[in-house]
Design a protein around this motif. Structure first.
Motif, mmCIF file in Angstrom:
data_model
loop_
_atom_site.group_PDB
_atom_site.id
_atom_site.type_symbol
_atom_site.label_atom_id
_atom_site.label_comp_id
_atom_site.label_asym_id
_atom_site.label_seq_id
_atom_site.Cartn_x
_atom_site.Cartn_y
_atom_site.Cartn_z
ATOM 1 N N GLN A 88 43.172 30.400 33.541
ATOM 2 C CA GLN A 88 42.910 31.836 33.544
ATOM 3 C C GLN A 88 44.217 32.622 33.552
ATOM 4 O O GLN A 88 45.276 32.084 33.841
ATOM 5 N N PHE A 89 44.132 33.908 33.235
ATOM 6 C CA PHE A 89 45.319 34.746 33.216
ATOM 7 C C PHE A 89 45.753 35.156 34.613
ATOM 8 O O PHE A 89 46.893 35.520 34.820
ATOM 9 N N GLY A 90 44.856 35.119 35.586
ATOM 10 C CA GLY A 90 45.257 35.361 36.965
ATOM 11 C C GLY A 90 45.430 36.808 37.359
ATOM 12 O O GLY A 90 45.947 37.099 38.428
ATOM 13 N N GLN A 91 45.009 37.737 36.515
ATOM 14 C CA GLN A 91 45.080 39.156 36.861
ATOM 15 C C GLN A 91 43.697 39.771 36.633
ATOM 16 O O GLN A 91 43.485 40.528 35.688
ATOM 17 N N PRO A 92 42.729 39.423 37.472
ATOM 18 C CA PRO A 92 41.348 39.867 37.234
ATOM 19 C C PRO A 92 41.167 41.367 37.374
ATOM 20 O O PRO A 92 41.880 42.028 38.131
ATOM 21 N N ASP A 93 40.205 41.887 36.614
ATOM 22 C CA ASP A 93 39.793 43.280 36.763
ATOM 23 C C ASP A 93 38.745 43.364 37.866
ATOM 24 O O ASP A 93 37.823 42.551 37.906
ATOM 25 N N THR A 94 38.870 44.327 38.751
ATOM 26 C CA THR A 94 37.936 44.497 39.861
ATOM 27 C C THR A 94 37.221 45.840 39.732
ATOM 28 O O THR A 94 37.854 46.872 39.535
ATOM 29 N N VAL A 95 35.898 45.791 39.838
ATOM 30 C CA VAL A 95 35.070 46.980 39.672
ATOM 31 C C VAL A 95 34.192 47.159 40.914
ATOM 32 O O VAL A 95 33.605 46.188 41.413
ATOM 33 N N ALA A 96 34.093 48.377 41.417
ATOM 34 C CA ALA A 96 33.225 48.674 42.567
ATOM 35 C C ALA A 96 31.767 48.676 42.121
ATOM 36 O O ALA A 96 31.429 49.164 41.040
ATOM 37 N N VAL A 97 30.897 48.093 42.968
ATOM 38 C CA VAL A 97 29.460 48.055 42.676
ATOM 39 C C VAL A 97 28.692 48.579 43.888
ATOM 40 O O VAL A 97 29.241 48.713 44.981
#
Length: 228
Positions: free
Chosen positions: A197-206
């Protein structure tokens, strides 16, 4: 994911006479090939690598290691693959949204849009993790593997369906809930099924999702297929 380690350049101090003597010994006794006509060539190469630190050449971008631990490229600007094929999309050049799906029950729709100026590919299924209460990632649904690699032109989107819990699983208040969903993209898939993996995940509030045995589909070119 492997850790990058900088190689330390070995600088040999001494006079030109001693440098020539050492070069002669290396060629005749050690079995190693000389890097140039004199030892000063190797020294100047090492100096050049050191002087590049802090320059504008990738100093503000995190490098991504290649699978064999060799050459690295900034995660935001990966090169294209051989034969004119595009390389994999990265988190840095895509935009992620997570929205509640109208159907099926307990599904979230992951939408990944290519915001770069190049065509890129999306590999496998997204690596989805949850916070603050859960460890691990959502299980990938192998039955949703597409026939062809999903390719995104600039501005195009790919879709994945995230099943947060089975339809017959009631929320009794004792199980985990998520307030954020993080999605990482796959850089490479090995012959044995291993992934990088690229190791810089996108994080989204739910909105406080009930999470129990979550599963996620492969990335799809068609929204309806992702939610089928």
């Amino acid at each position: 994911m492997r850790t990058l380690r900088r190689r330390t350049a070995l600088v040999i101090a001494g006079t030109a006479v001693i440098g020539l003597a050492l070069t002669g010994c290396s060629d005749s006794g050690s079995g190693r090939k000389s890097s140039g006509s004199s030892s000063s060539k190797g020294s100047s190469q090492g100096s050049s690598k050191d002087s590049s630190k802090g320059s504008d050449k990738g100093s503000d971008k995190q490098a991504t290691p290649s699978e064999d631990g060799g050459e690295t490229k900034p995660a935001g600007k990966p090169g294209t693959g051989g034969g004119g094929k595009s390389g994999p999309c990265t988190n840095a050049e895509t935009k992620l949204t997570v929205t509640a799906a109208p159907r099926p029950v307990n599904y979230q729709l992951l939408t990944l849009t290519n915001t770069s100026k190049r065509t890129c590919t999306v590999l496998g299924y997204p690596t989805v993790s949850f916070a603050p209460d859960l460890d691990g990632t959502a299980e990938g649904r192998e039955d949703t593997k597409p026939q062809a690699v999903v390719t995104l032109k600039p501005g195009a989107s790919a879709y994945a369906g995230l099943n947060t819990s089975p339809a017959d699983q009631a929320d009794d208040g004792t199980k985990s809930h998520a307030k954020t969903v993080s999605v990482d993209l796959i850089k490479q898939i090995g012959n044995d099924g291993s992934t990088v993996q690229f190791g810089q995940p996108d994080t989204v509030a739910v909105n406080d999702l009930f999470i129990y045995e979550p599963k996620v589909t492969y990335w799809q070119q068609d929204l309806d297929v992702a939610l089928s």
